[in-house]
Design an enzyme around this catalytic site. Sequence first.
Site, PDB file in Angstrom:
ATOM      1  N   MET A  27       0.841  -1.207   0.000  1.00 55.23           N
ATOM      2  CA  MET A  27       0.000   0.000   0.000  1.00 55.23           C
ATOM      3  C   MET A  27       0.874   1.255   0.000  1.00 55.23           C
ATOM      4  SD  MET A  27      -3.452  -0.919   2.023  1.00 55.23           S
ATOM      5  CE  MET A  27      -2.881  -0.592   3.673  1.00 55.23           C
ATOM      6  N   GLY A  28       2.169   1.092  -0.275  1.00 55.85           N
ATOM      7  CA  GLY A  28       3.034   2.264  -0.424  1.00 55.85           C
ATOM      8  C   GLY A  28       3.544   2.809   0.898  1.00 55.85           C
ATOM      9  N   GLY A  33      10.924  -2.604   5.623  1.00 60.61           N
ATOM     10  CA  GLY A  33      10.149  -3.856   5.648  1.00 60.61           C
ATOM     11  C   GLY A  33       9.748  -4.251   4.235  1.00 60.61           C
ATOM     12  N   HIS A  34       9.166  -3.282   3.516  1.00 58.65           N
ATOM     13  CA  HIS A  34       8.811  -3.554   2.117  1.00 58.65           C
ATOM     14  C   HIS A  34      10.063  -3.900   1.300  1.00 58.65           C
ATOM     15  CE1 HIS A  34       5.576  -0.525   3.275  1.00 58.65           C
ATOM     16  NE2 HIS A  34       4.858  -1.579   2.905  1.00 58.65           N
ATOM     17  N   SER A 183       4.038   1.515   7.872  1.00 60.75           N
ATOM     18  CA  SER A 183       3.734   2.825   7.281  1.00 60.75           C
ATOM     19  C   SER A 183       3.010   3.699   8.297  1.00 60.75           C
ATOM     20  CB  SER A 183       2.875   2.651   6.031  1.00 60.75           C
ATOM     21  OG  SER A 183       3.527   1.786   5.118  1.00 60.75           O
TER      22      SER A 183
END
Length: 276
Positions: A27-28, A33-34, A183
């Site tokens: 989700m940006g 982590g991403h 996020s």
Amino acid sequence: MVVARDYASFSELRDEMKGSIGFVPTMGALHEGHLSLIRRAREENDHVIVSIFVNPTQFLEGEDLDKYPRREEADRKICELAGVDLLYLPTTDQIYEEDELCMGAPKIRGYILEGAKRPGHFDGMLQVVMKLLNLSRAERAYFGKKDAQQLILIQQMVRNYFMPVEIVPCEIVRDADGLALSSRNLYLDDDERRRALSLSRSLKKAAKLIQSGERKSEIIRAAMRGILEPEVTELEYVAIVDREFRPLEEVEPGNTIILVAAKVGQTRLIDNLWVR
Ligand code: AMP
């Protein structure tokens, strides 16, 4: 890196890719982590596809859909530097139509813990993940253990619907002080961030108790609550379950996940520990 915003151009670019594809749906507001998922996808596949889509159907009425962080420029640069081949940034109308077929989360596993606190969240999450896995036509898709219940439900969806994709679980990435990256950490002010550390501290305490031989869930949960309650604004749950998400009275190393969810200020945070 190429960027697609609509399904037609995405599909064309996807068709040009030969060899294996690793897919990372997000989700940006991308963070380390991403990035750990993207790096792993890079290592294990010929091509990497990332999607960024803040999926409205997984947000409940009154949740943070409107203020969810959107950082397209920064995210694009991060993806480019990480060696992503294809970045998909669809608009909502590229993903959904009116009066759709709907996915339903399983009635038990999908409606406890996160599913009980956020009823309907997992239906929307599974709906969009089904779509994204299908349109990516990836061999492998990468998901973080940070969202443990999400990961387990996605594995179940893939199993139940015989979907030809391998779900690769990835370890939780934390800041140096232990806070699990999210996020939503962007919402925290300094004091809230300090108080948010109680989540990872409570899990560390649980790990220590288990290491010293404690197995009783109730004792471990009480010790965790003792750390969390003075710090968080609202403790939503502390749970000890097996990998099928059934509550455990006694910890079974290798088959146990300890989960915590709490609000710190207005911000809802989750964290967990997969007991080895
Ligand atoms: P999100 O953008 O929050 O939907 O997350 C996209 C993917 O990144 C999901 O598979 C998450 O589980 C994963 N993820 C988010 N935070 C972390 C983290 N701290 N460590 C590992 N994976 C994460």
